[in-house]
Design a protein around this motif. Structure first.
Motif, PDB file in Angstrom:
ATOM      1  N   GLY A  42       0.974  -1.277   0.034  1.00 41.56           N
ATOM      2  CA  GLY A  42       0.007  -0.127  -0.026  1.00 41.56           C
ATOM      3  C   GLY A  42       1.035   1.132   0.062  1.00 41.56           C
ATOM      4  N   GLU A  43       0.283   2.333  -0.289  1.00 46.80           N
ATOM      5  CA  GLU A  43       1.118   3.525  -0.156  1.00 46.80           C
ATOM      6  C   GLU A  43       1.510   4.090   0.945  1.00 46.80           C
ATOM      7  N   SER A  44       2.282   5.091   1.476  1.00 45.83           N
ATOM      8  CA  SER A  44       2.501   5.727   2.526  1.00 45.83           C
ATOM      9  C   SER A  44       1.327   6.117   3.279  1.00 45.83           C
ATOM     10  N   LEU A 183      17.964   0.302   0.148  1.00 42.83           N
ATOM     11  CA  LEU A 183      19.349  -0.505  -0.408  1.00 42.83           C
ATOM     12  C   LEU A 183      19.365  -0.022  -1.962  1.00 42.83           C
ATOM     13  N   HIS A 211       6.150  -0.989  -0.350  1.00 40.06           N
ATOM     14  CA  HIS A 211       5.366  -0.291  -1.260  1.00 40.06           C
ATOM     15  C   HIS A 211       6.000  -0.900  -2.478  1.00 40.06           C
ATOM     16  N   LEU A 213       5.769  -3.560  -4.906  1.00 36.67           N
ATOM     17  CA  LEU A 213       5.124  -4.735  -5.406  1.00 36.67           C
ATOM     18  C   LEU A 213       5.936  -6.104  -5.909  1.00 36.67           C
ATOM     19  N   MET A 214       6.873  -5.665  -6.459  1.00 36.97           N
ATOM     20  CA  MET A 214       7.793  -6.883  -7.006  1.00 36.97           C
ATOM     21  C   MET A 214       8.775  -7.501  -6.057  1.00 36.97           C
ATOM     22  N   ALA A 251      -3.903   0.037 -10.008  1.00 36.99           N
ATOM     23  CA  ALA A 251      -3.202   1.300  -9.849  1.00 36.99           C
ATOM     24  C   ALA A 251      -1.621   1.008  -9.712  1.00 36.99           C
ATOM     25  N   LEU A 252      -1.526   0.406  -8.372  1.00 39.71           N
ATOM     26  CA  LEU A 252      -0.412   0.264  -7.685  1.00 39.71           C
ATOM     27  C   LEU A 252       0.526  -0.778  -8.624  1.00 39.71           C
ATOM     28  N   ALA A 255       1.786   1.295 -11.644  1.00 37.80           N
ATOM     29  CA  ALA A 255       2.770   2.391 -11.260  1.00 37.80           C
ATOM     30  C   ALA A 255       4.405   1.715 -11.149  1.00 37.80           C
ATOM     31  N   PRO A 257       7.801   0.881 -11.831  1.00 37.57           N
ATOM     32  CA  PRO A 257       8.762   1.170 -12.951  1.00 37.57           C
ATOM     33  C   PRO A 257       9.170  -0.128 -13.774  1.00 37.57           C
TER      34      PRO A 257
END
Lengths: 267, 277
Positions: A42-44, A183, A211, A213-214, A251-252, A255, A257
């Motif tokens: 989840g987001e901050s 890191l 945060h 997801l990978m 959406a997560l 996002a 990259p």
């Protein structure tokens, strides 16, 4: 059905800042079986860290209950939480601030063994030096690391020290709050490999907050997606990644990259 | 003529002369976006600080840094200050420390305008609000009147972006601009940066340790290791056909999605013969 290792019911935690009441957790139900690997994303500000602090007994809920091995930890006073402190260990995001700069690495790692609450839960004959050597080897640090101070190590090595400290009392559960966010990408892979190996070899139950997801996809077989203090989607990691049900989860995922190997003109 | 010409830049620190940079040379053309990747301590930030003229006094610098044909090394503070924020500006990693906590955000952005363009505060306010809107802040008036602690991380970072872009500099240096942000906020900030650079035509030196991020913004990438540039090339070439073992390792470690969950991830050392670099 057997009792899950962790169970939480209608968990809420509100904070009051300058007169305003902020709900950090707004009713979370959760079950985690022994040996499970749960990722919380989840987001901050979504309540991820608040949730794991409650699970680790570092904070008290304002409503709802948490059970660990069938005992309601949210109702126990601190002096009776020794069993939880010995069984549940944490690794935090930033090893620069989670390791005491004035202590030698050896002292840092054996500190849980000396803790008054924890040591009563451990076998009386734990040899601190022997355990120190074991965990240093487990996280791939040289034995002479014990005599040095945290500032003499790189970020990745410091995170290994934090993991070694968490492993020292032979916990059942490892809670990692953003373990690789601070890191470098190149060091991240090493620490993730280490976590995977340790969880498998020691049969740990793992809770990972991230945060990214990978990272969670790599480490965890179960996933809980949090937003604004609630779990909005939960289930097996693979199926949520393959077919996210909530817009927020989609959406997560979108996002994250990705490497655009064709250059930016053909995105 | 190149916009920025760095040639044989070497930097040593302190009395013990610890070498931070060694023989670094590269150029940036007007409007070009160049990525600089490498791990912590490889010399990325020192390179940026050298261009900005912000190195600490104990740094011993050799070589040459030319911006628009002018040599920057050896310039006095007054001359550097004229260029900083005007010709070249910088976006830092941690927006909370880059902003003054005691000053409203609008005033901080306007300060850059007033210092370099001598703009009066009335017109400056308009420019600031317009700039804040341009970097994607929904409520620019309110953001301008807020203190940094009243904003979220993503809002703060976009305020910094506005500050870096408001004088339309020729070169924007971004040092890990999204590392401290969530993935969703990161995606938005990168998109706004991309749009703002495209519309202003500014060149960019983009520093990061994250290959995926660099591929979102840049066309050319340099790889830095232990104070040297070990490989340079297009994003595409670096990702599909990396030559240096360190670059091969970086590309492989960045691709978490290529590895089945729970399987061993490749690490940089795998790509050096003998497992050690």
């Amino acid at each position: 059905m057997t009792e899950p290792l962790y169970r939480a019911e209608a968990l809420t935690r509100t904070f009051t800042t300058s007169g305003r009441v902020v709900p950090a957790l707004a009713g979370v139900d959760l079950e985690l079986a022994r040996g499970g690997r749960l990722g919380i994303v989840g987001e901050s500000g979504s309540g991820k860290s608040t949730l794991v602090r409650l699970l680790a007994g570092l904070d008290r809920p304002t409503g709802g209950k948490v059970w660990f091995e069938g005992r309601e930890i949210s109702a126990l006073p601190e002096r009776e939480l020794g069993f939880l402190r010995a069984s549940v260990q944490l690794v935090f995001q930033d090893p620069r601030s989670s390791l005491n700069p004035r202590m030698r690495v050896g002292q840092i790692i054996t500190e849980p063994l000396r803790s008054r609450l924890v040591r009563r839960q451990l076998p009386a004959d734990v040899d601190h030096q022997q355990r120190l050597a074991e965990v240093l080897a487990a996280v791939d640090l040289p034995p002479d690391a014990a005599d040095r101070y945290p500032h003499e190590f790189s970020g990745g090595q410091r995170q290994r020290i934090a993991i070694a400290r968490a492993l020292a009392p032979k916990p059942d559960v490892l809670i990692a709050d953003e373990p690789v966010s601070a890191l470098d990408v190149s060091v991240r892979a090493q620490v993730l490999n280490l976590l995977t190996d340790l969880v498998t070899s020691a049969g740990l139950t793992l809770i990972v907050v991230s945060h990214d997801l990978m990272v969670v996809r790599h480490l965890c077989d179960q996933l809980a997606v949090m937003r604004a203090g609630r779990i909005v989607e939960a289930g097996p990691t693979a199926s949520i990644y393959a077919d996210p049900q909530q817009d927020y989860t989609q959406a997560l995922l979108a996002a994250v990259p990705r490497i655009r190997s064709t250059g930016r003109d053909q995105s | 003529m190149s916009l920025l010409e760095v040639s044989d830049l070497g930097i040593e620190f302190g009395r013990r002369r610890v070498r931070a940079l060694d023989g670094v040379s590269f150029t940036i053309e007007p409007g070009q976006r160049l990525g600089l990747i490498g791990e912590s301590g490889s010399g990325k930030t020192v390179t940026a600080l050298a261009i900005m003229g912000l190195l600490p006094p104990n740094a011993v610098v050799s070589g040459s840094v030319r911006l628009g044909g002018d040599e920057l090394l050896g310039l006095n503070e007054t001359e550097l200050a004229k260029r900083r924020g005007n010709l070249v500006s910088m976006v830092f990693q941690e927006p909370m420390t880059a902003l003054d906590p005691t000053m409203r955000v609008g005033r901080q952005v306007a300060e850059v305008l007033r210092l370099h363009a001598g703009t009066e505060s009335g017109p400056a306010r308009e420019r600031v609000v317009a700039m804040l809107a341009e970097v994607g802040l929904d409520d620019p008036e309110r953001v301008a009147d807020s203190f940094p602690h009243q904003l979220s991380g993503g809002q703060r970072q976009r305020a910094i972006l506005a500050m870096a872009l408001i004088n339309s500099p020729d070169l924007v240096i971004c040092d890990e601009p999204t590392t401290a942000l969530d993935v969703t906020v990161q995606a938005m900030v990168l998109q706004k940066l991309d749009e703002a650079l495209t519309s202003s035509g500014a060149a960019c030196l983009f520093i990061t340790h994250d290959l995926a991020v660099v591929s979102q913004v840049c066309d050319q990438v340099m790889v830095m290791l232990d104070g040297r540039i070990v490989e340079t090339g297009s994003v595409e070439k670096l990702f599909t056909n990396p030559e240096h073992p360190y670059t091969r390792g970086l590309v492989a470690t960045a691709r978490l999605d290529q590895v089945a969950p729970g399987q061993r991830l490749p690490v940089v050392e795998d790509f050096y013969s003998g497992g050690r670099r």
